[in-house]
Motif scaffolding. Structure first.
Motif, short mmCIF file in Angstrom:
data_model
loop_
_atom_site.label_atom_id
_atom_site.label_comp_id
_atom_site.label_asym_id
_atom_site.label_seq_id
_atom_site.Cartn_x
_atom_site.Cartn_y
_atom_site.Cartn_z
N SER A 186 55.21 68.31 82.71
CA SER A 186 55.72 69.26 81.71
C SER A 186 54.97 70.58 81.68
CB SER A 186 55.63 68.62 80.31
OG SER A 186 54.27 68.39 79.96
N GLY A 187 53.74 70.59 82.17
CA GLY A 187 52.91 71.79 82.07
C GLY A 187 51.92 71.73 80.93
N VAL A 188 51.91 70.63 80.16
CA VAL A 188 50.98 70.51 79.04
C VAL A 188 49.53 70.52 79.52
CG1 VAL A 188 50.17 68.99 77.18
CG2 VAL A 188 52.61 69.27 77.57
N GLU A 189 49.28 69.82 80.62
CA GLU A 189 47.91 69.74 81.14
C GLU A 189 47.38 71.13 81.48
OE1 GLU A 189 45.70 66.52 83.95
OE2 GLU A 189 47.52 67.42 84.77
N LYS A 190 48.19 71.93 82.14
CA LYS A 190 47.80 73.30 82.48
C LYS A 190 47.59 74.13 81.22
CE LYS A 190 49.37 77.35 85.07
NZ LYS A 190 50.48 77.95 85.87
N TYR A 191 48.50 73.98 80.27
CA TYR A 191 48.43 74.71 79.00
C TYR A 191 47.14 74.36 78.25
CZ TYR A 191 50.14 76.47 74.46
OH TYR A 191 50.31 77.15 73.28
N MET A 192 46.79 73.08 78.25
CA MET A 192 45.58 72.62 77.57
C MET A 192 44.34 73.23 78.22
SD MET A 192 44.49 68.66 76.78
CE MET A 192 44.39 68.20 78.51
N LEU A 242 52.10 68.27 71.36
CA LEU A 242 52.86 68.75 70.21
C LEU A 242 52.83 70.27 70.14
CD1 LEU A 242 54.45 68.05 67.61
CD2 LEU A 242 52.26 67.97 66.40
N SER A 243 51.66 70.86 70.39
CA SER A 243 51.54 72.32 70.38
C SER A 243 52.43 72.94 71.45
CB SER A 243 50.08 72.73 70.63
OG SER A 243 49.22 72.21 69.64
N TYR A 244 52.42 72.35 72.63
CA TYR A 244 53.22 72.87 73.74
C TYR A 244 54.71 72.78 73.44
CZ TYR A 244 54.70 73.66 78.58
OH TYR A 244 55.28 74.16 79.72
N LEU A 245 55.13 71.64 72.89
CA LEU A 245 56.54 71.45 72.57
C LEU A 245 57.02 72.51 71.59
CD1 LEU A 245 56.81 67.57 72.07
CD2 LEU A 245 57.40 68.89 74.09
N VAL A 246 56.27 72.71 70.52
CA VAL A 246 56.71 73.62 69.46
C VAL A 246 56.56 75.08 69.86
CG1 VAL A 246 56.38 74.30 67.05
CG2 VAL A 246 56.14 71.90 67.70
N GLU A 247 55.50 75.41 70.58
CA GLU A 247 55.19 76.81 70.87
C GLU A 247 55.82 77.33 72.16
OE1 GLU A 247 50.93 76.94 70.81
OE2 GLU A 247 50.84 76.05 68.81
N LYS A 248 56.09 76.46 73.12
CA LYS A 248 56.57 76.91 74.42
C LYS A 248 57.93 76.36 74.80
CE LYS A 248 52.89 79.26 75.62
NZ LYS A 248 52.95 80.72 75.84
N ALA A 258 48.80 89.28 64.17
CA ALA A 258 49.24 90.28 65.13
C ALA A 258 48.29 90.37 66.32
CB ALA A 258 49.35 91.64 64.45
N TYR A 259 46.99 90.16 66.09
CA TYR A 259 46.01 90.29 67.17
C TYR A 259 45.58 88.94 67.76
CZ TYR A 259 45.97 95.20 66.30
OH TYR A 259 46.37 96.51 66.19
N ASP A 260 46.15 87.86 67.24
CA ASP A 260 45.93 86.54 67.85
C ASP A 260 46.90 86.41 69.02
OD1 ASP A 260 45.42 83.91 68.46
OD2 ASP A 260 46.47 83.09 66.73
N ALA A 261 46.55 87.05 70.13
CA ALA A 261 47.47 87.22 71.25
C ALA A 261 47.94 85.90 71.85
CB ALA A 261 46.83 88.09 72.33
N ASP A 262 47.04 84.91 71.95
CA ASP A 262 47.41 83.64 72.57
C ASP A 262 47.93 82.62 71.56
OD1 ASP A 262 45.08 83.08 71.24
OD2 ASP A 262 43.99 82.33 72.98
N LYS A 263 48.09 83.06 70.29
CA LYS A 263 48.63 82.21 69.22
C LYS A 263 47.85 80.91 69.09
CE LYS A 263 51.54 85.45 68.84
NZ LYS A 263 51.19 86.52 67.87
#
Length: 575
Positions: free
Chosen positions: A76-82, A179-185, A463-468
């Motif tokens: 899914s890409g979660v591992e890379k995202y983490m 869960l973060s990846y599912l909701v955010e990406k 606004a400045y939390d670029a990577d959320k």
């Protein structure tokens, strides 16, 4: 029902209540340390064996990373995202979350609404075999960490089921990042946004409309059933989508659909729902209510049928077609805020700090910008008769204002925030459409003009939390500092920014706040530090200062601009 009826000497299956005798050859005794000794029919016995097979095949243990969990994270890409993001669940677990989120999580989890007994029996059986005493606390731990990371979305009912499912296959940290990846990406940006934003589950309704579009095209029985496709989809899709199929289909089918989701992103959400409707064609033709059809799904063992139908339909349900239908649904939802005026006014007053007169002033500005966009895009269109032209113009309106229009509004009501206008635009563009619809614009202006200090500081922080990530890191803090000092630098007042306080003082104070947090600064710590320092508090108050008459001024200015030097040829749209 008793398993043994003395008056008839009949024995019933302990799971499906089917009569087992005579003869006794169709009966088995099911006994395990985690379940009572039960007589079960051969059919139920096979399902119990299937649960055992799932546990053994994937090596499932509660809140531990399983083989299936590793595969899902990798594909899914979660591992890379983490790995790309700093921190882990421990980074977020002690951060305070909103009272509303905390209260609803307690109700949904600690009060037993996510306990094994709530689930369909296959899920119940699976959980009974693997869960630990910390079951509720484990689910709360992941949900609270996510709410701390993404306060703008927070908790939405349905997330607890998804979280339970993730902890069946993963450890706490892996479940948190998935869960973060599912909701955010992965899901639509406003899929889980709740009523506090005035647009409850907007992303779900967009997905439901997308499903309805495919149902009309691909399922012949839908146009003939008593329920319009949109209504059928809303009834049928709600649980399936919000719970991401968990506890809405049988165990094997759920694992199959999650395999597809992890391989192919969010399109399988649509394809999965349409496939489930397709294999329920007989029930649809019998005019069964969509909720009744949905209720029967967990009892049916449909994995083989579902996989065949999914493979057939995915040739039609392509990513391009899904995006086109989503765009149409998003446009329709956005326009409703402007043209369903009575309902919109009540909702906007409820979720904003504005009264009816102020909302109407914003509506005038919003409408002016939309009309200006139509004039620009139709400069060479031959003018139609009045009634047809009005219809044509309305159909060609975009559903919201563009970034450059928003910058004009900011420059009028809060000039100091002009350097951050683009980032603020992104912060309030909840559906990431590249436009601010009427609701998004109204809530933004409401906070900027009438919000309290914490609300305004939160806009600045987000606004400045670029990577959320829910944190400000040194590079993000430096950009925030530059946005604050730029207006003073532009007018040549660097040395007297706030009396005796100069730019370097501000920079040093904010950098110390970041360093004190270990270079990972959460909003709560940022808020407390700024409020504790009178100089910083005064600095940000000055930065957030708005023109109380800004909206009225802008509205009058737009009206005057329309009157000056803009006369139209009677036969065309050319100036």
């Amino acid at each position: 029902m008793s398993l043994y009826d003395e008056s008839t000497t009949e024995i019933y299956c302990g799971l499906c209540s089917k009569i087992l005798n005579p003869p006794f050859t169709n009966m088995k005794i099911y006994s395990a340390e985690y379940s009572p000794c039960l007589p079960v029919c051969q059919s139920c016995s096979k399902h119990l064996e299937k649960v055992s097979e799932v546990i053994e095949t994937h090596n499932l243990k509660w809140a531990e990373l399983s083989r299936k969990g590793r595969i899902w994270m990798s594909t899914s890409g979660v591992e890379k995202y983490m790995n790309e993001n700093q921190g882990n669940i421990e980074t977020y677990i002690n951060i305070e979350i909103s009272e509303d989120d905390d209260e609803v999580i307690k109700k949904d989890v600690m009060m037993g609404r996510t306990d094994p007994d709530i689930f369909e029996w296959e899920y119940h059986e699976l959980l009974k075999r693997i869960i630990k005493k910390t079951y509720r606390e484990d689910i709360c731990r992941v949900l609270r960490a996510y709410c701390a990371r993404n306060r703008n979305i927070g908790y939405c009912q349905g997330m607890s089921y998804v979280c339970m499912w993730l902890l069946v296959f993963m450890d706490h940290n892996s479940a948190f990042w998935t869960l973060s990846y599912l909701v955010e990406k992965w899901l639509l940006p406003d899929f889980y946004i709740g009523a506090k934003h005035g647009n409850s589950l907007n992303g779900f309704y967009i997905e439901s409309s997308t499903v309805a579009g495919f149902l009309n095209k691909l399922i012949p029985s839908i146009p003939k059933c008593p329920y319009p496709a949109e209504q059928f989809s809303d009834f049928f899709s709600l649980q399936l989508l919000i719970q991401l199929f968990v506890n809405t289909v049988d165990l094997e089918s759920c694992i199959f659909l999650w395999d597809k989701l992890m391989e192919e992103s969010s399109v399988p959400l649509i394809c999965g729902v349409v496939s489930l409707v397709s294999i329920s064609d007989q029930e649809i033709r019998a005019d069964q209510h969509p909720l009744n059809i949905l209720k029967q799904l967990p009892e049916r063992r449909i994995k083989n049928e579902l996989s065949k139908e999914y493979e057939r339909l995915k040739m039609e349900i392509t990513k391009k077609r899904v995006e086109e239908l989503r765009h149409q649904a998003r446009e329709m939802r956005a326009r409703q805020w402007k043209y369903c005026e009575k309902l919109s006014m009540k909702r906007l007053q409820k979720v904003s700090n504005l009264n009816e007169e102020e909302i109407n002033q914003i509506a005038k500005i919003f409408e002016d910008f939309l009309q200006e966009g139509v004039r620009k895009s139709n400069r060479y269109t031959i003018k139609l008769p009045k009634a047809e032209q009005e219809s044509f113009d309305k159909s060609n309106y975009e559903s919201g204002i563009r970034r450059e229009d928003f910058v004009k509004i900011i420059s009028d009501i809060s000039p100091h925030l002009l350097t951050s206008a683009g980032l603020i635009f992104d912060r309030f563009d909840e559906d990431k459409s590249g436009l601010l619809d009427f609701r998004e614009l109204t809530i933004c202006i409401s906070i900027m003009m009438k919000g309290d200090f914490e609300d305004k500081l939160k806009i600045c922080f987000d606004a400045y939390d670029a990577d959320k990530s829910g944190f400000l890191q040194p590079n993000e803090m430096n950009e925030l500092i530059e946005s604050i000092i730029k207006p003073y630098r532009d007018i040549g007042s660097e040395s007297t920014m706030l009396g005796a306080l100069n730019i370097e003082d501000i920079r040093e104070k904010l950098n110390k706040i970041c360093e004190a947090s270990g270079d990972i600064l959460c909003f709560r710590d940022f808020l407390l530090a700024v409020k504790a320092d009178p100089a910083l508090y005064s600095c940000f108050m000055s930065h957030f200062k708005t023109d109380e008459d800004g909206i009225r001024t802008l509205s009058k200015q737009k009206t005057n601009d329309d009157r000056i030097g803009k006369s139209y040829c009677k036969n065309c749209r050319i100036f």
